[in-house]
Write a protein that holds these residues in place. Structure first.
Motif, PDB file in Angstrom:
ATOM      1  N   SER A 184       7.152 -12.961  -5.289  1.00  0.00           N
ATOM      2  CA  SER A 184       5.602 -12.628  -4.409  1.00  0.00           C
ATOM      3  C   SER A 184       5.820 -11.008  -3.244  1.00  0.00           C
ATOM      4  O   SER A 184       5.826 -10.118  -3.274  1.00  0.00           O
ATOM      5  N   TYR A 185       7.094 -11.470  -2.444  1.00  0.00           N
ATOM      6  CA  TYR A 185       7.658 -10.482  -1.868  1.00  0.00           C
ATOM      7  C   TYR A 185       7.993  -9.653  -1.752  1.00  0.00           C
ATOM      8  O   TYR A 185       7.522  -8.587  -1.834  1.00  0.00           O
ATOM      9  N   LEU A 186       8.774  -9.467  -2.988  1.00  0.00           N
ATOM     10  CA  LEU A 186      10.313  -8.865  -3.496  1.00  0.00           C
ATOM     11  C   LEU A 186       9.294  -8.184  -4.716  1.00  0.00           C
ATOM     12  O   LEU A 186       9.393  -6.625  -4.901  1.00  0.00           O
ATOM     13  N   PHE A 187       8.170  -8.709  -5.546  1.00  0.00           N
ATOM     14  CA  PHE A 187       7.473  -7.873  -6.526  1.00  0.00           C
ATOM     15  C   PHE A 187       6.348  -7.400  -5.886  1.00  0.00           C
ATOM     16  O   PHE A 187       6.065  -5.523  -6.065  1.00  0.00           O
ATOM     17  N   MET A 188       5.847  -7.141  -4.635  1.00  0.00           N
ATOM     18  CA  MET A 188       4.674  -6.450  -3.584  1.00  0.00           C
ATOM     19  C   MET A 188       5.786  -5.016  -3.369  1.00  0.00           C
ATOM     20  O   MET A 188       5.234  -4.052  -3.169  1.00  0.00           O
ATOM     21  N   LYS A 189       7.107  -5.361  -3.102  1.00  0.00           N
ATOM     22  CA  LYS A 189       8.001  -4.332  -3.114  1.00  0.00           C
ATOM     23  C   LYS A 189       8.776  -3.363  -3.752  1.00  0.00           C
ATOM     24  O   LYS A 189       9.705  -2.834  -3.838  1.00  0.00           O
TER      25      LYS A 189
END
Length: 434
Positions: A184-189
């Motif tokens: 999710s963190y990578l997706f938000m970036k």
């Protein structure tokens, strides 16, 4: 293994070898008493060593690893050989688990064994054969240098994420919740699905190589990845730079690029990128450490007949999935083609002053950077009226594959020309955009 004094930790003393006693203890023994059975030395298991190695990937010091290794070495006989009873318990896994305890800058997560010889097998003739050295070599060869570097970078990113969001949790093994939140963190970036999948693959490899259950294989994590794919498809919007576009870019250099030297420099780079299916990183530096990994001046060789150039051979030593295998590309000269890379290279080298080092350098001797090439390409694209959002440095490689297919070149030949290891080259053939 040399002892190291660690901050905040106590020294690990050398354990007394099993069955060893002091002089006084030997004298105090009753003359007629039966000797007590000597308990077999406890050999640490692979899981015990691996747990100690990666007990804290965030960098905290721990003496557990030192204790286990000291115990392991203490159970060896004085000549460095493993006794028969120990050999029955010891496995190659015990040696391959002997790793530094941090992902950052360490090789443990990627499966490199220690340099010390901890496992030896006695042969029938009494000689010993080291196994851990061979195991280490095989593990090192299982990954290419580029993949190993990518995995290390991705694991460093994952470690930093966990330090911030899961400071009390162990990275090895990670939980499916930790993995899902990292996705999710990578997706938000705004990372692309394929890039996120690569990060997950690195985490998966870290667990498997250290004999841990792979949390990325859970149903939950797979569904999160599926959601990433559904919400942000991995469509590659980059368009191919065809011969017609290449011709316009080369003509535009005289109007956009300052200085005759830089004009010839970029003309030769763009022509070579197209006709040799090059990645920009194979001819321009992303960082100073890449100085010896880009095309070198010595990688070019011109063929002459009656003192007239007839062609050029390019030796590719460093490229993706090269695995130390050199590829050579021969390009015949075409005097009627203004985009001919042989003519472009001859014109550039005729005014270049360097005689060693990277092929593409400025007059001051500084190698051409990745950023300079891309920024120059963006200016040239804007000048000829094309979107810099749709045409990138990789568009030369895409255009080369597409143009070759349009001319009827066989697919296996295209794959070989572009040094592709898999069928991924088919994604570069985009006839709809030709």
């Amino acid at each position: 293994m040399p002892k190291q004094k660690k901050k905040g930790s106590t020294k690990v003393s050398e354990p007394v070898a099993p069955g060893r006693r002091g002089r006084n203890a030997s004298r105090a023994k009753a003359p007629n008493a039966e000797s007590p059975a000597v308990e077999a030395p406890k050999i640490p298991t692979a899981d015990e060593i691996a747990t100690a190695l990666i007990a804290n990937l965030s960098g905290r010091q721990d003496t557990t690893l030192s204790s286990l290794i000291t115990q392991l070495r203490g159970n060896q006989s004085t000549d460095g050989q493993v006794t028969q009873g120990q050999a029955e318990h010891m496995t190659v896994d015990d040696a391959t688990s002997s790793q530094p305890s941090s992902v950052n800058g360490a090789s443990s997560a990627l499966g490199s064994t220690s340099h010390g010889s901890l496992v030896k097998q006695k042969s029938s003739n009494g000689s010993t054969t080291s196994l851990d050295t061979v195991t280490n070599k095989l593990l090192q060869a299982s990954l290419s240098n580029s993949t190993r570097a990518s995995y290390q970078r991705m694991l460093n990113c994952y470690e930093q994420f966990c330090q911030e969001h899961f400071p009390q949790s162990s990275l090895l093994p990670s939980t499916h919740i930790m993995i899902a939140h990292f996705i999710s963190y990578l997706f938000m970036k705004n990372y692309q699905p394929s890039t996120i999948a690569s990060y997950v693959s690195a985490i998966s490899y870290m667990h498997k190589i250290n004999f841990k259950q792979d949390p990325t294989d859970s149903f939950f994590v797979k569904k999160v990845l599926k959601g990433v794919q559904n919400l942000r498809g991995s469509y590659d919007s980059r368009l191919p730079i065809t011969k017609e576009i290449l011709s316009k870019l080369i003509s535009a250099t005289e109007f956009v690029i300052h200085g005759r030297y830089n004009q010839l420099l970029l003309k030769s780079m763009m022509s070579l990128a197209f006709y040799c299916f090059l990645r920009v990183g194979e001819m321009a530096l992303k960082s100073s450490s890449d100085r010896n990994k880009v095309l070198q001046l010595s990688d070019l060789k011109f063929d002459y007949s009656m003192q007239i150039a007839t062609g050029m051979t390019v030796k590719m030593q460093y490229y993706k999935h090269s695995n130390s295998q050199t590829k050579t590309i021969f390009i015949p000269i075409n005097c009627n083609n203004q985009m001919c890379p042989v003519k472009a290279m001859l014109n550039y080298l005729n005014i270049a002053k360097h005689n060693t080092g990277p092929l593409f350098q400025f007059t001051c001797g500084t190698p051409v950077s990745y950023a300079y090439f891309n920024s120059s390409l963006k200016s040239l694209l804007n000048f000829i009226g094309l979107s810099a959002q749709l045409y990138k440095g990789h568009s030369f490689r895409i255009g080369a594959a597409t143009s070759a297919a349009a001319e009827g070149t066989a697919l296996p030949v295209i794959q070989q020309m572009g040094r592709w290891k898999s069928n991924a080259f088919k994604n570069y053939i985009r006839m709809n955009n030709f």
